[in-house]
Design a protein around this motif. Structure first.
Motif, PDB file in Angstrom:
ATOM      1  N   HIS A  57      56.460  26.457  56.041  1.00  0.00           N
ATOM      2  CA  HIS A  57      57.454  26.995  55.200  1.00  0.00           C
ATOM      3  C   HIS A  57      57.183  26.472  53.852  1.00  0.00           C
ATOM      4  CE1 HIS A  57      60.408  30.159  55.689  1.00  0.00           C
ATOM      5  NE2 HIS A  57      60.992  29.560  54.851  1.00  0.00           N
ATOM      6  N   GLY A  58      56.797  25.162  53.629  1.00  0.00           N
ATOM      7  CA  GLY A  58      56.618  24.748  52.265  1.00  0.00           C
ATOM      8  C   GLY A  58      55.461  25.307  51.585  1.00  0.00           C
ATOM      9  N   LEU A  59      54.391  25.743  52.324  1.00  0.00           N
ATOM     10  CA  LEU A  59      53.300  26.536  51.784  1.00  0.00           C
ATOM     11  C   LEU A  59      53.655  28.072  51.517  1.00  0.00           C
ATOM     12  CD1 LEU A  59      49.979  25.798  53.968  1.00  0.00           C
ATOM     13  CD2 LEU A  59      50.609  25.468  51.590  1.00  0.00           C
ATOM     14  N   ARG A  60      54.694  28.652  52.160  1.00  0.00           N
ATOM     15  CA  ARG A  60      55.122  29.816  52.062  1.00  0.00           C
ATOM     16  C   ARG A  60      56.045  29.662  50.504  1.00  0.00           C
ATOM     17  NH1 ARG A  60      57.413  34.540  54.011  1.00  0.00           N
ATOM     18  NH2 ARG A  60      59.678  34.928  54.006  1.00  0.00           N
ATOM     19  N   HIS A  61      56.830  28.588  50.241  1.00  0.00           N
ATOM     20  CA  HIS A  61      57.517  28.455  49.223  1.00  0.00           C
ATOM     21  C   HIS A  61      56.518  28.100  47.999  1.00  0.00           C
ATOM     22  CE1 HIS A  61      61.328  28.250  51.242  1.00  0.00           C
ATOM     23  NE2 HIS A  61      61.057  27.026  51.700  1.00  0.00           N
ATOM     24  N   THR A  62      55.287  27.495  48.423  1.00  0.00           N
ATOM     25  CA  THR A  62      54.368  27.003  47.352  1.00  0.00           C
ATOM     26  C   THR A  62      53.687  28.519  46.739  1.00  0.00           C
ATOM     27  OG1 THR A  62      54.091  25.107  48.233  1.00  0.00           O
ATOM     28  CG2 THR A  62      52.291  25.999  46.863  1.00  0.00           C
ATOM     29  N   ALA A  63      53.500  29.208  47.875  1.00  0.00           N
ATOM     30  CA  ALA A  63      52.890  30.633  47.314  1.00  0.00           C
ATOM     31  C   ALA A  63      53.872  31.467  46.624  1.00  0.00           C
ATOM     32  CB  ALA A  63      52.476  31.238  48.659  1.00  0.00           C
TER      33      ALA A  63
ATOM     34  N   ILE B 242      43.850  28.996  58.717  1.00  0.00           N
ATOM     35  CA  ILE B 242      45.124  28.720  58.590  1.00  0.00           C
ATOM     36  C   ILE B 242      45.729  28.673  57.325  1.00  0.00           C
ATOM     37  CG2 ILE B 242      46.958  27.432  59.502  1.00  0.00           C
ATOM     38  CD1 ILE B 242      45.669  27.631  62.236  1.00  0.00           C
ATOM     39  N   LEU B 243      45.275  27.422  56.885  1.00  0.00           N
ATOM     40  CA  LEU B 243      45.573  26.986  55.558  1.00  0.00           C
ATOM     41  C   LEU B 243      45.182  28.035  54.318  1.00  0.00           C
ATOM     42  CD1 LEU B 243      44.685  23.283  55.760  1.00  0.00           C
ATOM     43  CD2 LEU B 243      46.789  24.181  55.800  1.00  0.00           C
ATOM     44  N   GLU B 244      44.290  28.561  54.524  1.00  0.00           N
ATOM     45  CA  GLU B 244      43.935  29.509  53.414  1.00  0.00           C
ATOM     46  C   GLU B 244      44.698  30.949  53.470  1.00  0.00           C
ATOM     47  OE1 GLU B 244      42.231  29.679  50.836  1.00  0.00           O
ATOM     48  OE2 GLU B 244      40.523  28.437  51.203  1.00  0.00           O
ATOM     49  N   LEU B 245      45.202  31.219  54.653  1.00  0.00           N
ATOM     50  CA  LEU B 245      45.975  32.598  54.992  1.00  0.00           C
ATOM     51  C   LEU B 245      47.450  32.116  54.511  1.00  0.00           C
ATOM     52  CD1 LEU B 245      45.673  35.327  55.705  1.00  0.00           C
ATOM     53  CD2 LEU B 245      46.077  34.899  58.097  1.00  0.00           C
ATOM     54  N   LEU B 246      47.762  30.888  54.974  1.00  0.00           N
ATOM     55  CA  LEU B 246      49.153  30.775  54.740  1.00  0.00           C
ATOM     56  C   LEU B 246      49.347  30.622  53.328  1.00  0.00           C
ATOM     57  CD1 LEU B 246      49.981  27.682  57.299  1.00  0.00           C
ATOM     58  CD2 LEU B 246      50.987  30.059  57.161  1.00  0.00           C
TER      59      LEU B 246
ATOM     60  N   VAL C  27      48.899  20.983  61.990  1.00  0.00           N
ATOM     61  CA  VAL C  27      47.882  20.956  61.075  1.00  0.00           C
ATOM     62  C   VAL C  27      48.230  20.677  59.470  1.00  0.00           C
ATOM     63  CG1 VAL C  27      46.254  22.610  60.343  1.00  0.00           C
ATOM     64  CG2 VAL C  27      46.616  22.406  62.737  1.00  0.00           C
ATOM     65  N   VAL C  28      49.404  21.448  59.263  1.00  0.00           N
ATOM     66  CA  VAL C  28      49.753  21.580  57.724  1.00  0.00           C
ATOM     67  C   VAL C  28      50.169  20.151  57.402  1.00  0.00           C
ATOM     68  CG1 VAL C  28      51.510  22.315  56.147  1.00  0.00           C
ATOM     69  CG2 VAL C  28      50.345  23.849  57.793  1.00  0.00           C
ATOM     70  N   HIS C  29      50.813  19.414  58.298  1.00  0.00           N
ATOM     71  CA  HIS C  29      51.231  18.187  57.873  1.00  0.00           C
ATOM     72  C   HIS C  29      50.127  17.116  57.756  1.00  0.00           C
ATOM     73  CE1 HIS C  29      53.525  14.228  58.064  1.00  0.00           C
ATOM     74  NE2 HIS C  29      52.923  13.971  59.145  1.00  0.00           N
TER      75      HIS C  29
ATOM     76  N   ILE D   4      53.049  33.881  54.712  1.00  0.00           N
ATOM     77  CA  ILE D   4      53.575  34.581  55.523  1.00  0.00           C
ATOM     78  C   ILE D   4      54.340  33.291  56.364  1.00  0.00           C
ATOM     79  CG2 ILE D   4      52.181  36.667  55.861  1.00  0.00           C
ATOM     80  CD1 ILE D   4      50.402  35.013  57.818  1.00  0.00           C
ATOM     81  N   ARG D   5      55.327  33.501  57.241  1.00  0.00           N
ATOM     82  CA  ARG D   5      55.932  32.481  57.905  1.00  0.00           C
ATOM     83  C   ARG D   5      55.052  32.074  59.015  1.00  0.00           C
ATOM     84  NH1 ARG D   5      59.561  37.087  57.306  1.00  0.00           N
ATOM     85  NH2 ARG D   5      61.329  36.514  56.168  1.00  0.00           N
ATOM     86  N   VAL D   6      55.253  30.917  59.733  1.00  0.00           N
ATOM     87  CA  VAL D   6      54.515  30.312  60.620  1.00  0.00           C
ATOM     88  C   VAL D   6      54.451  31.045  61.973  1.00  0.00           C
ATOM     89  CG1 VAL D   6      56.343  28.745  61.433  1.00  0.00           C
ATOM     90  CG2 VAL D   6      53.948  28.124  62.024  1.00  0.00           C
ATOM     91  N   GLY D   7      55.899  31.819  62.245  1.00  0.00           N
ATOM     92  CA  GLY D   7      55.696  32.751  63.459  1.00  0.00           C
ATOM     93  C   GLY D   7      55.059  34.010  63.296  1.00  0.00           C
ATOM     94  N   GLU D   8      55.065  34.412  62.102  1.00  0.00           N
ATOM     95  CA  GLU D   8      54.091  35.641  61.939  1.00  0.00           C
ATOM     96  C   GLU D   8      52.520  35.396  61.979  1.00  0.00           C
ATOM     97  OE1 GLU D   8      57.443  37.524  58.566  1.00  0.00           O
ATOM     98  OE2 GLU D   8      55.681  36.406  57.882  1.00  0.00           O
ATOM     99  N   LEU D   9      52.304  34.082  61.419  1.00  0.00           N
ATOM    100  CA  LEU D   9      50.732  33.708  61.607  1.00  0.00           C
ATOM    101  C   LEU D   9      50.203  33.642  62.900  1.00  0.00           C
ATOM    102  CD1 LEU D   9      48.579  31.918  59.403  1.00  0.00           C
ATOM    103  CD2 LEU D   9      49.162  30.553  61.695  1.00  0.00           C
ATOM    104  N   CYS D  10      51.149  32.934  63.832  1.00  0.00           N
ATOM    105  CA  CYS D  10      50.984  32.749  65.135  1.00  0.00           C
ATOM    106  C   CYS D  10      50.865  34.010  65.937  1.00  0.00           C
ATOM    107  CB  CYS D  10      51.718  31.735  65.806  1.00  0.00           C
ATOM    108  SG  CYS D  10      51.640  30.000  65.127  1.00  0.00           S
TER     109      CYS D  10
END
Length: 308
Positions: free
Chosen positions: A254-260, A150-154, A237-239, A159-165
């Motif tokens: 969403h912070g990982l989305r911003h980070t990417a 999950i972390l690697e893909l985000l 998980v992210v937290h 992608i958004r968390v809703g898109e991932l799920c």
């Protein structure tokens, strides 16, 4: 009793029709539909309190009065700007469907929302996050392997968390290392990912069978009971994983989305490419990341240059 239950019959009926339009014709998420309806409940309730009982009473003066009321209630500029957008979308739909003869929302101005720069991880913090999760995955069992994937893909895709799920196994293409994503409004896009994410996903798919149940279906990521993973689980998980990285800010998916996005721009990607990868409808949304990069550059300069 909710505000919508107190609305005049004409307002309640048109609001129900608009809800169907958002959910069925525009295929918006339940969360987005609720946000629209909450804003319009407030608007139509305000018009009703002014004595209105038909759509003819929904004029520019009423719209401006409603926004002014939001300001006196201490609502944030971002909230007022969002509610103005909801009103404009609603009145445009009313005109398009023949319910009104002129669109009052077309002339409705709204305060420009302050763009709050989101917190992001530094590159070393992001790498530490995914590498630590990968290193401990085997000893943590299937859930640890899932979390690492999950972390690697985000981080790899933004992608958004809703898109991932919402991903299914068939959405992955390991031959090309891309994932098919359905974003807002069910708009489809293809996003690439790198070898580390590919390896993490392959490890998870190999472990997935130990958790899968009869009702798991084709869902890519599963919860502990075998159902499709919930967004709240991913946020936790992210937290939890970010909290183990020394000095890292407490961010959500969403912070990982911003980070990417930030790391892509820092690495030389152009805005148009980042816009496509993130699935932004407007370039203006993507441009916030140039401000993030400039802000980080300025901070580094001030810390490093003796004459800063």
């Amino acid at each position: 009793m909710t505000e919508s239950e107190l609305l005049p019959e004409a307002y309640a009926a048109v609001l129900a029709d608009f809800e169907r339009h958002l959910a069925v014709e525009r295929d918006l998420t339940p969360h987005t539909v609720r946000a629209y309806l909450g804003d319009l409940d407030s608007l139509l309730g305000h018009v009703a309190r002014l004595g209105g009982d038909s759509l003819d009473d929904l004029d520019l003066r009423a719209l401006r009065s409603w926004l002014a009321k939001q300001q006196t209630l201490g609502k944030a500029r971002t909230t007022i700007a969002r509610r103005a957008t909801s009103a404009r979308v609603f009145t445009a739909w009313l005109l398009r469907t023949g319910r009104i003869t002129a669109d009052p929302g077309a002339r409705l101005a709204s305060p420009k929302a302050h763009r709050v720069l989101p917190e992001v991880l530094r590159q070393d913090e992001a790498i530490a996050l995914v590498e630590t999760a990968t290193a401990t995955a085997a000893e943590e069992g299937p859930m640890g392997v899932r979390d690492a994937a999950i972390l690697e893909l985000l981080y790899a895709t933004g992608i958004r968390v809703g898109e991932l799920c919402g991903l299914d196994i068939d959405d992955l293409d390991f031959d090309r290392n891309v994932v098919r994503v359905f974003g807002k409004g069910r708009k489809e896009r293809t996003v690439p990912f790198g070898q580390p994410a590919s390896a993490a996903l392959r490890r998870w798919i190999a472990e997935r069978s130990s958790i899968a149940r009869a009702g798991s279906g084709a869902a890519l990521f599963l919860g502990a009971r075998g159902g499709r993973v919930d967004q709240r689980v991913v946020r936790q998980v992210v937290h939890d994983r970010v909290s183990s990285v020394p000095g890292a800010p407490d961010i959500a998916p969403h912070g990982l989305r911003h980070t990417a996005a930030t790391h892509l721009l820092e690495g030389g990607a152009d805005l148009r490419t980042v816009q496509e990868l993130l699935g932004h409808a407007s370039m203006a949304t993507t441009q916030v990341y140039t401000h993030i990069s400039n802000d980080r550059l300025r901070t580094a300069y001030q810390q490093a240059h003796p004459r800063a």
